[in-house]
Motif scaffolding. Structure first.
Motif, PDB file in Angstrom:
ATOM      1  N   ALA A  53       0.835  -1.207   0.000  1.00 44.20           N
ATOM      2  CA  ALA A  53       0.000   0.000   0.000  1.00 44.20           C
ATOM      3  C   ALA A  53       0.870   1.258   0.000  1.00 44.20           C
ATOM      4  CB  ALA A  53      -0.927  -0.007   1.207  1.00 44.20           C
ATOM      5  N   ALA A  54       1.980   1.237   0.731  1.00 48.14           N
ATOM      6  CA  ALA A  54       2.885   2.390   0.746  1.00 48.14           C
ATOM      7  C   ALA A  54       3.536   2.586  -0.616  1.00 48.14           C
ATOM      8  CB  ALA A  54       3.950   2.198   1.817  1.00 48.14           C
ATOM      9  N   ALA A  55       3.910   1.503  -1.261  1.00 45.18           N
ATOM     10  CA  ALA A  55       4.504   1.616  -2.595  1.00 45.18           C
ATOM     11  C   ALA A  55       3.486   2.135  -3.604  1.00 45.18           C
ATOM     12  CB  ALA A  55       5.048   0.262  -3.046  1.00 45.18           C
ATOM     13  N   THR A  56       2.236   1.736  -3.451  1.00 46.25           N
ATOM     14  CA  THR A  56       1.194   2.208  -4.365  1.00 46.25           C
ATOM     15  C   THR A  56       0.912   3.686  -4.150  1.00 46.25           C
ATOM     16  OG1 THR A  56       0.231   0.004  -4.332  1.00 46.25           O
ATOM     17  CG2 THR A  56      -1.156   1.757  -5.158  1.00 46.25           C
ATOM     18  N   SER A  57       1.035   4.142  -2.926  1.00 41.76           N
ATOM     19  CA  SER A  57       0.745   5.555  -2.651  1.00 41.76           C
ATOM     20  C   SER A  57       1.805   6.490  -3.232  1.00 41.76           C
ATOM     21  CB  SER A  57       0.624   5.786  -1.145  1.00 41.76           C
ATOM     22  OG  SER A  57       1.886   5.647  -0.536  1.00 41.76           O
ATOM     23  N   LEU A  58       2.914   5.967  -3.695  1.00 41.74           N
ATOM     24  CA  LEU A  58       3.967   6.782  -4.289  1.00 41.74           C
ATOM     25  C   LEU A  58       3.720   7.103  -5.761  1.00 41.74           C
ATOM     26  CD1 LEU A  58       7.116   5.038  -2.771  1.00 41.74           C
ATOM     27  CD2 LEU A  58       6.008   7.139  -2.011  1.00 41.74           C
ATOM     28  N   HIS A  59       2.540   6.806  -6.262  1.00 43.10           N
ATOM     29  CA  HIS A  59       2.240   7.005  -7.682  1.00 43.10           C
ATOM     30  C   HIS A  59       2.405   8.459  -8.097  1.00 43.10           C
ATOM     31  CE1 HIS A  59       0.403   6.752 -11.581  1.00 43.10           C
ATOM     32  NE2 HIS A  59      -0.572   7.556 -11.231  1.00 43.10           N
ATOM     33  N   ASP A  60       1.996   9.383  -7.265  1.00 46.79           N
ATOM     34  CA  ASP A  60       2.059  10.795  -7.635  1.00 46.79           C
ATOM     35  C   ASP A  60       3.412  11.431  -7.342  1.00 46.79           C
ATOM     36  OD1 ASP A  60      -0.517  10.845  -8.615  1.00 46.79           O
ATOM     37  OD2 ASP A  60      -1.372  11.293  -6.647  1.00 46.79           O
ATOM     38  N   LEU A  61       4.319  10.673  -6.728  1.00 46.90           N
ATOM     39  CA  LEU A  61       5.640  11.201  -6.449  1.00 46.90           C
ATOM     40  C   LEU A  61       6.436  11.266  -7.745  1.00 46.90           C
ATOM     41  CD1 LEU A  61       7.460  12.058  -4.059  1.00 46.90           C
ATOM     42  CD2 LEU A  61       8.348   9.725  -4.090  1.00 46.90           C
ATOM     43  N   MET A  67      16.655  16.457 -15.819  1.00 45.28           N
ATOM     44  CA  MET A  67      15.935  17.736 -15.875  1.00 45.28           C
ATOM     45  C   MET A  67      14.471  17.623 -16.302  1.00 45.28           C
ATOM     46  SD  MET A  67      18.176  19.503 -14.693  1.00 45.28           S
ATOM     47  CE  MET A  67      18.772  21.124 -14.895  1.00 45.28           C
ATOM     48  N   THR A  68      13.912  16.437 -16.289  1.00 41.80           N
ATOM     49  CA  THR A  68      12.478  16.282 -16.554  1.00 41.80           C
ATOM     50  C   THR A  68      11.859  15.551 -15.379  1.00 41.80           C
ATOM     51  OG1 THR A  68      12.803  14.181 -17.697  1.00 41.80           O
ATOM     52  CG2 THR A  68      12.797  16.179 -19.063  1.00 41.80           C
ATOM     53  N   LEU A  69      10.658  15.933 -15.058  1.00 38.79           N
ATOM     54  CA  LEU A  69       9.943  15.266 -13.971  1.00 38.79           C
ATOM     55  C   LEU A  69       9.151  14.102 -14.531  1.00 38.79           C
ATOM     56  CD1 LEU A  69       8.643  18.265 -11.833  1.00 38.79           C
ATOM     57  CD2 LEU A  69      10.460  16.675 -11.287  1.00 38.79           C
ATOM     58  N   GLN A  70       9.421  12.928 -14.010  1.00 34.91           N
ATOM     59  CA  GLN A  70       8.700  11.733 -14.423  1.00 34.91           C
ATOM     60  C   GLN A  70       8.066  11.106 -13.194  1.00 34.91           C
ATOM     61  OE1 GLN A  70      11.581   9.249 -16.290  1.00 34.91           O
ATOM     62  NE2 GLN A  70      11.535  10.361 -18.208  1.00 34.91           N
ATOM     63  N   PRO A  71       6.884  10.531 -13.356  1.00 30.62           N
ATOM     64  CA  PRO A  71       6.287   9.848 -12.201  1.00 30.62           C
ATOM     65  C   PRO A  71       7.123   8.637 -11.808  1.00 30.62           C
ATOM     66  CG  PRO A  71       4.957   9.513 -14.167  1.00 30.62           C
ATOM     67  CD  PRO A  71       6.041  10.474 -14.533  1.00 30.62           C
ATOM     68  N   LEU A  72       7.140   8.357 -10.516  1.00 32.59           N
ATOM     69  CA  LEU A  72       7.920   7.231 -10.011  1.00 32.59           C
ATOM     70  C   LEU A  72       7.366   5.903 -10.527  1.00 32.59           C
ATOM     71  CD1 LEU A  72      10.337   6.706  -8.205  1.00 32.59           C
ATOM     72  CD2 LEU A  72       8.780   6.466  -6.296  1.00 32.59           C
ATOM     73  N   LEU A  73       6.050   5.799 -10.617  1.00 35.67           N
ATOM     74  CA  LEU A  73       5.395   4.608 -11.146  1.00 35.67           C
ATOM     75  C   LEU A  73       4.637   4.976 -12.419  1.00 35.67           C
ATOM     76  CD1 LEU A  73       3.792   3.146  -7.894  1.00 35.67           C
ATOM     77  CD2 LEU A  73       5.839   2.336  -9.028  1.00 35.67           C
ATOM     78  N   GLN A  77       2.309   0.165 -13.963  1.00 35.03           N
ATOM     79  CA  GLN A  77       2.826  -0.275 -12.669  1.00 35.03           C
ATOM     80  C   GLN A  77       1.876   0.100 -11.539  1.00 35.03           C
ATOM     81  OE1 GLN A  77       6.538   1.791 -12.824  1.00 35.03           O
ATOM     82  NE2 GLN A  77       7.694  -0.038 -13.394  1.00 35.03           N
ATOM     83  N   TYR A  78       1.263   1.262 -11.653  1.00 34.06           N
ATOM     84  CA  TYR A  78       0.304   1.685 -10.633  1.00 34.06           C
ATOM     85  C   TYR A  78      -0.904   0.746 -10.591  1.00 34.06           C
ATOM     86  CZ  TYR A  78      -3.218   4.466  -8.255  1.00 34.06           C
ATOM     87  OH  TYR A  78      -4.211   4.889  -7.401  1.00 34.06           O
ATOM     88  N   ASN A  79      -1.425   0.380 -11.753  1.00 35.56           N
ATOM     89  CA  ASN A  79      -2.576  -0.532 -11.796  1.00 35.56           C
ATOM     90  C   ASN A  79      -2.213  -1.898 -11.217  1.00 35.56           C
ATOM     91  OD1 ASN A  79      -4.170   1.434 -12.979  1.00 35.56           O
ATOM     92  ND2 ASN A  79      -3.717   0.758 -15.058  1.00 35.56           N
ATOM     93  N   ILE A  80      -1.017  -2.377 -11.507  1.00 40.53           N
ATOM     94  CA  ILE A  80      -0.570  -3.661 -10.952  1.00 40.53           C
ATOM     95  C   ILE A  80      -0.443  -3.558  -9.435  1.00 40.53           C
ATOM     96  CG2 ILE A  80       1.415  -5.229 -10.844  1.00 40.53           C
ATOM     97  CD1 ILE A  80       1.792  -4.690 -13.855  1.00 40.53           C
ATOM     98  N   ASN A  81       0.091  -2.451  -8.943  1.00 40.53           N
ATOM     99  CA  ASN A  81       0.231  -2.276  -7.494  1.00 40.53           C
ATOM    100  C   ASN A  81      -1.116  -2.161  -6.801  1.00 40.53           C
ATOM    101  OD1 ASN A  81       2.958  -2.436  -7.638  1.00 40.53           O
ATOM    102  ND2 ASN A  81       3.371  -0.403  -6.850  1.00 40.53           N
ATOM    103  N   VAL A  82      -2.082  -1.528  -7.443  1.00 39.43           N
ATOM    104  CA  VAL A  82      -3.421  -1.441  -6.848  1.00 39.43           C
ATOM    105  C   VAL A  82      -4.026  -2.839  -6.722  1.00 39.43           C
ATOM    106  CG1 VAL A  82      -5.783  -0.656  -7.268  1.00 39.43           C
ATOM    107  CG2 VAL A  82      -3.892   0.935  -7.531  1.00 39.43           C
TER     108      VAL A  82
END
Length: 108
Positions: A53-61, A67-73, A77-82
């Motif tokens: 659950a903690a790893a899934t909550s990092l989706h928006d991190l 120099m580009t911002l990319q989501p961690l998941l 990967q987010y759907n699999i973690n959910v």
């Protein structure tokens, strides 16, 4: 993965002992051993559920790479973690119910 494979292996070991009739030959408090097993597996599955659950909550991190911002998941990967979080919760709840029944059998 370690928790689920280990729990599966020991469940098969317990089942084999009960089906072969070894429980009548070994002088042990099987109700206590059943309770201790379910308690241990419940604690490990609960920890795995919390970590998932903690790893899934990092989706928006976002992480800063080149120099580009990319989501961690990624979305995949987010759907699999959910899904993994939901199944870990259901498994934890089942082991919790089994723990309650084992406690009831152990404590008259």
């Amino acid at each position: 993965m370690f928790v689920s494979v280990t729990a599966f292996f020991f469940s098969l070991l317990f089942l084999g002992m009960f089906l072969s009739g070894m429980v009548t030959q070994i002088n042990a408090n099987w109700n206590f051993l059943d309770f201790a097993y379910h308690f241990t597996v419940f604690v490990f599955y609960f920890g795995a559920f919390l970590l998932e659950a903690a790893a899934t909550s990092l989706h928006d991190l976002h992480c800063n790479t080149t120099m580009t911002l990319q989501p961690l998941l990624s979305d995949n990967q987010y759907n699999i973690n959910v899904a993994a979080t939901i199944f870990a919760f259901v498994t934890t709840a089942c082991y919790g119910c089994s723990l309650g029944l084992a406690l009831r059998r152990w404590r008259p």
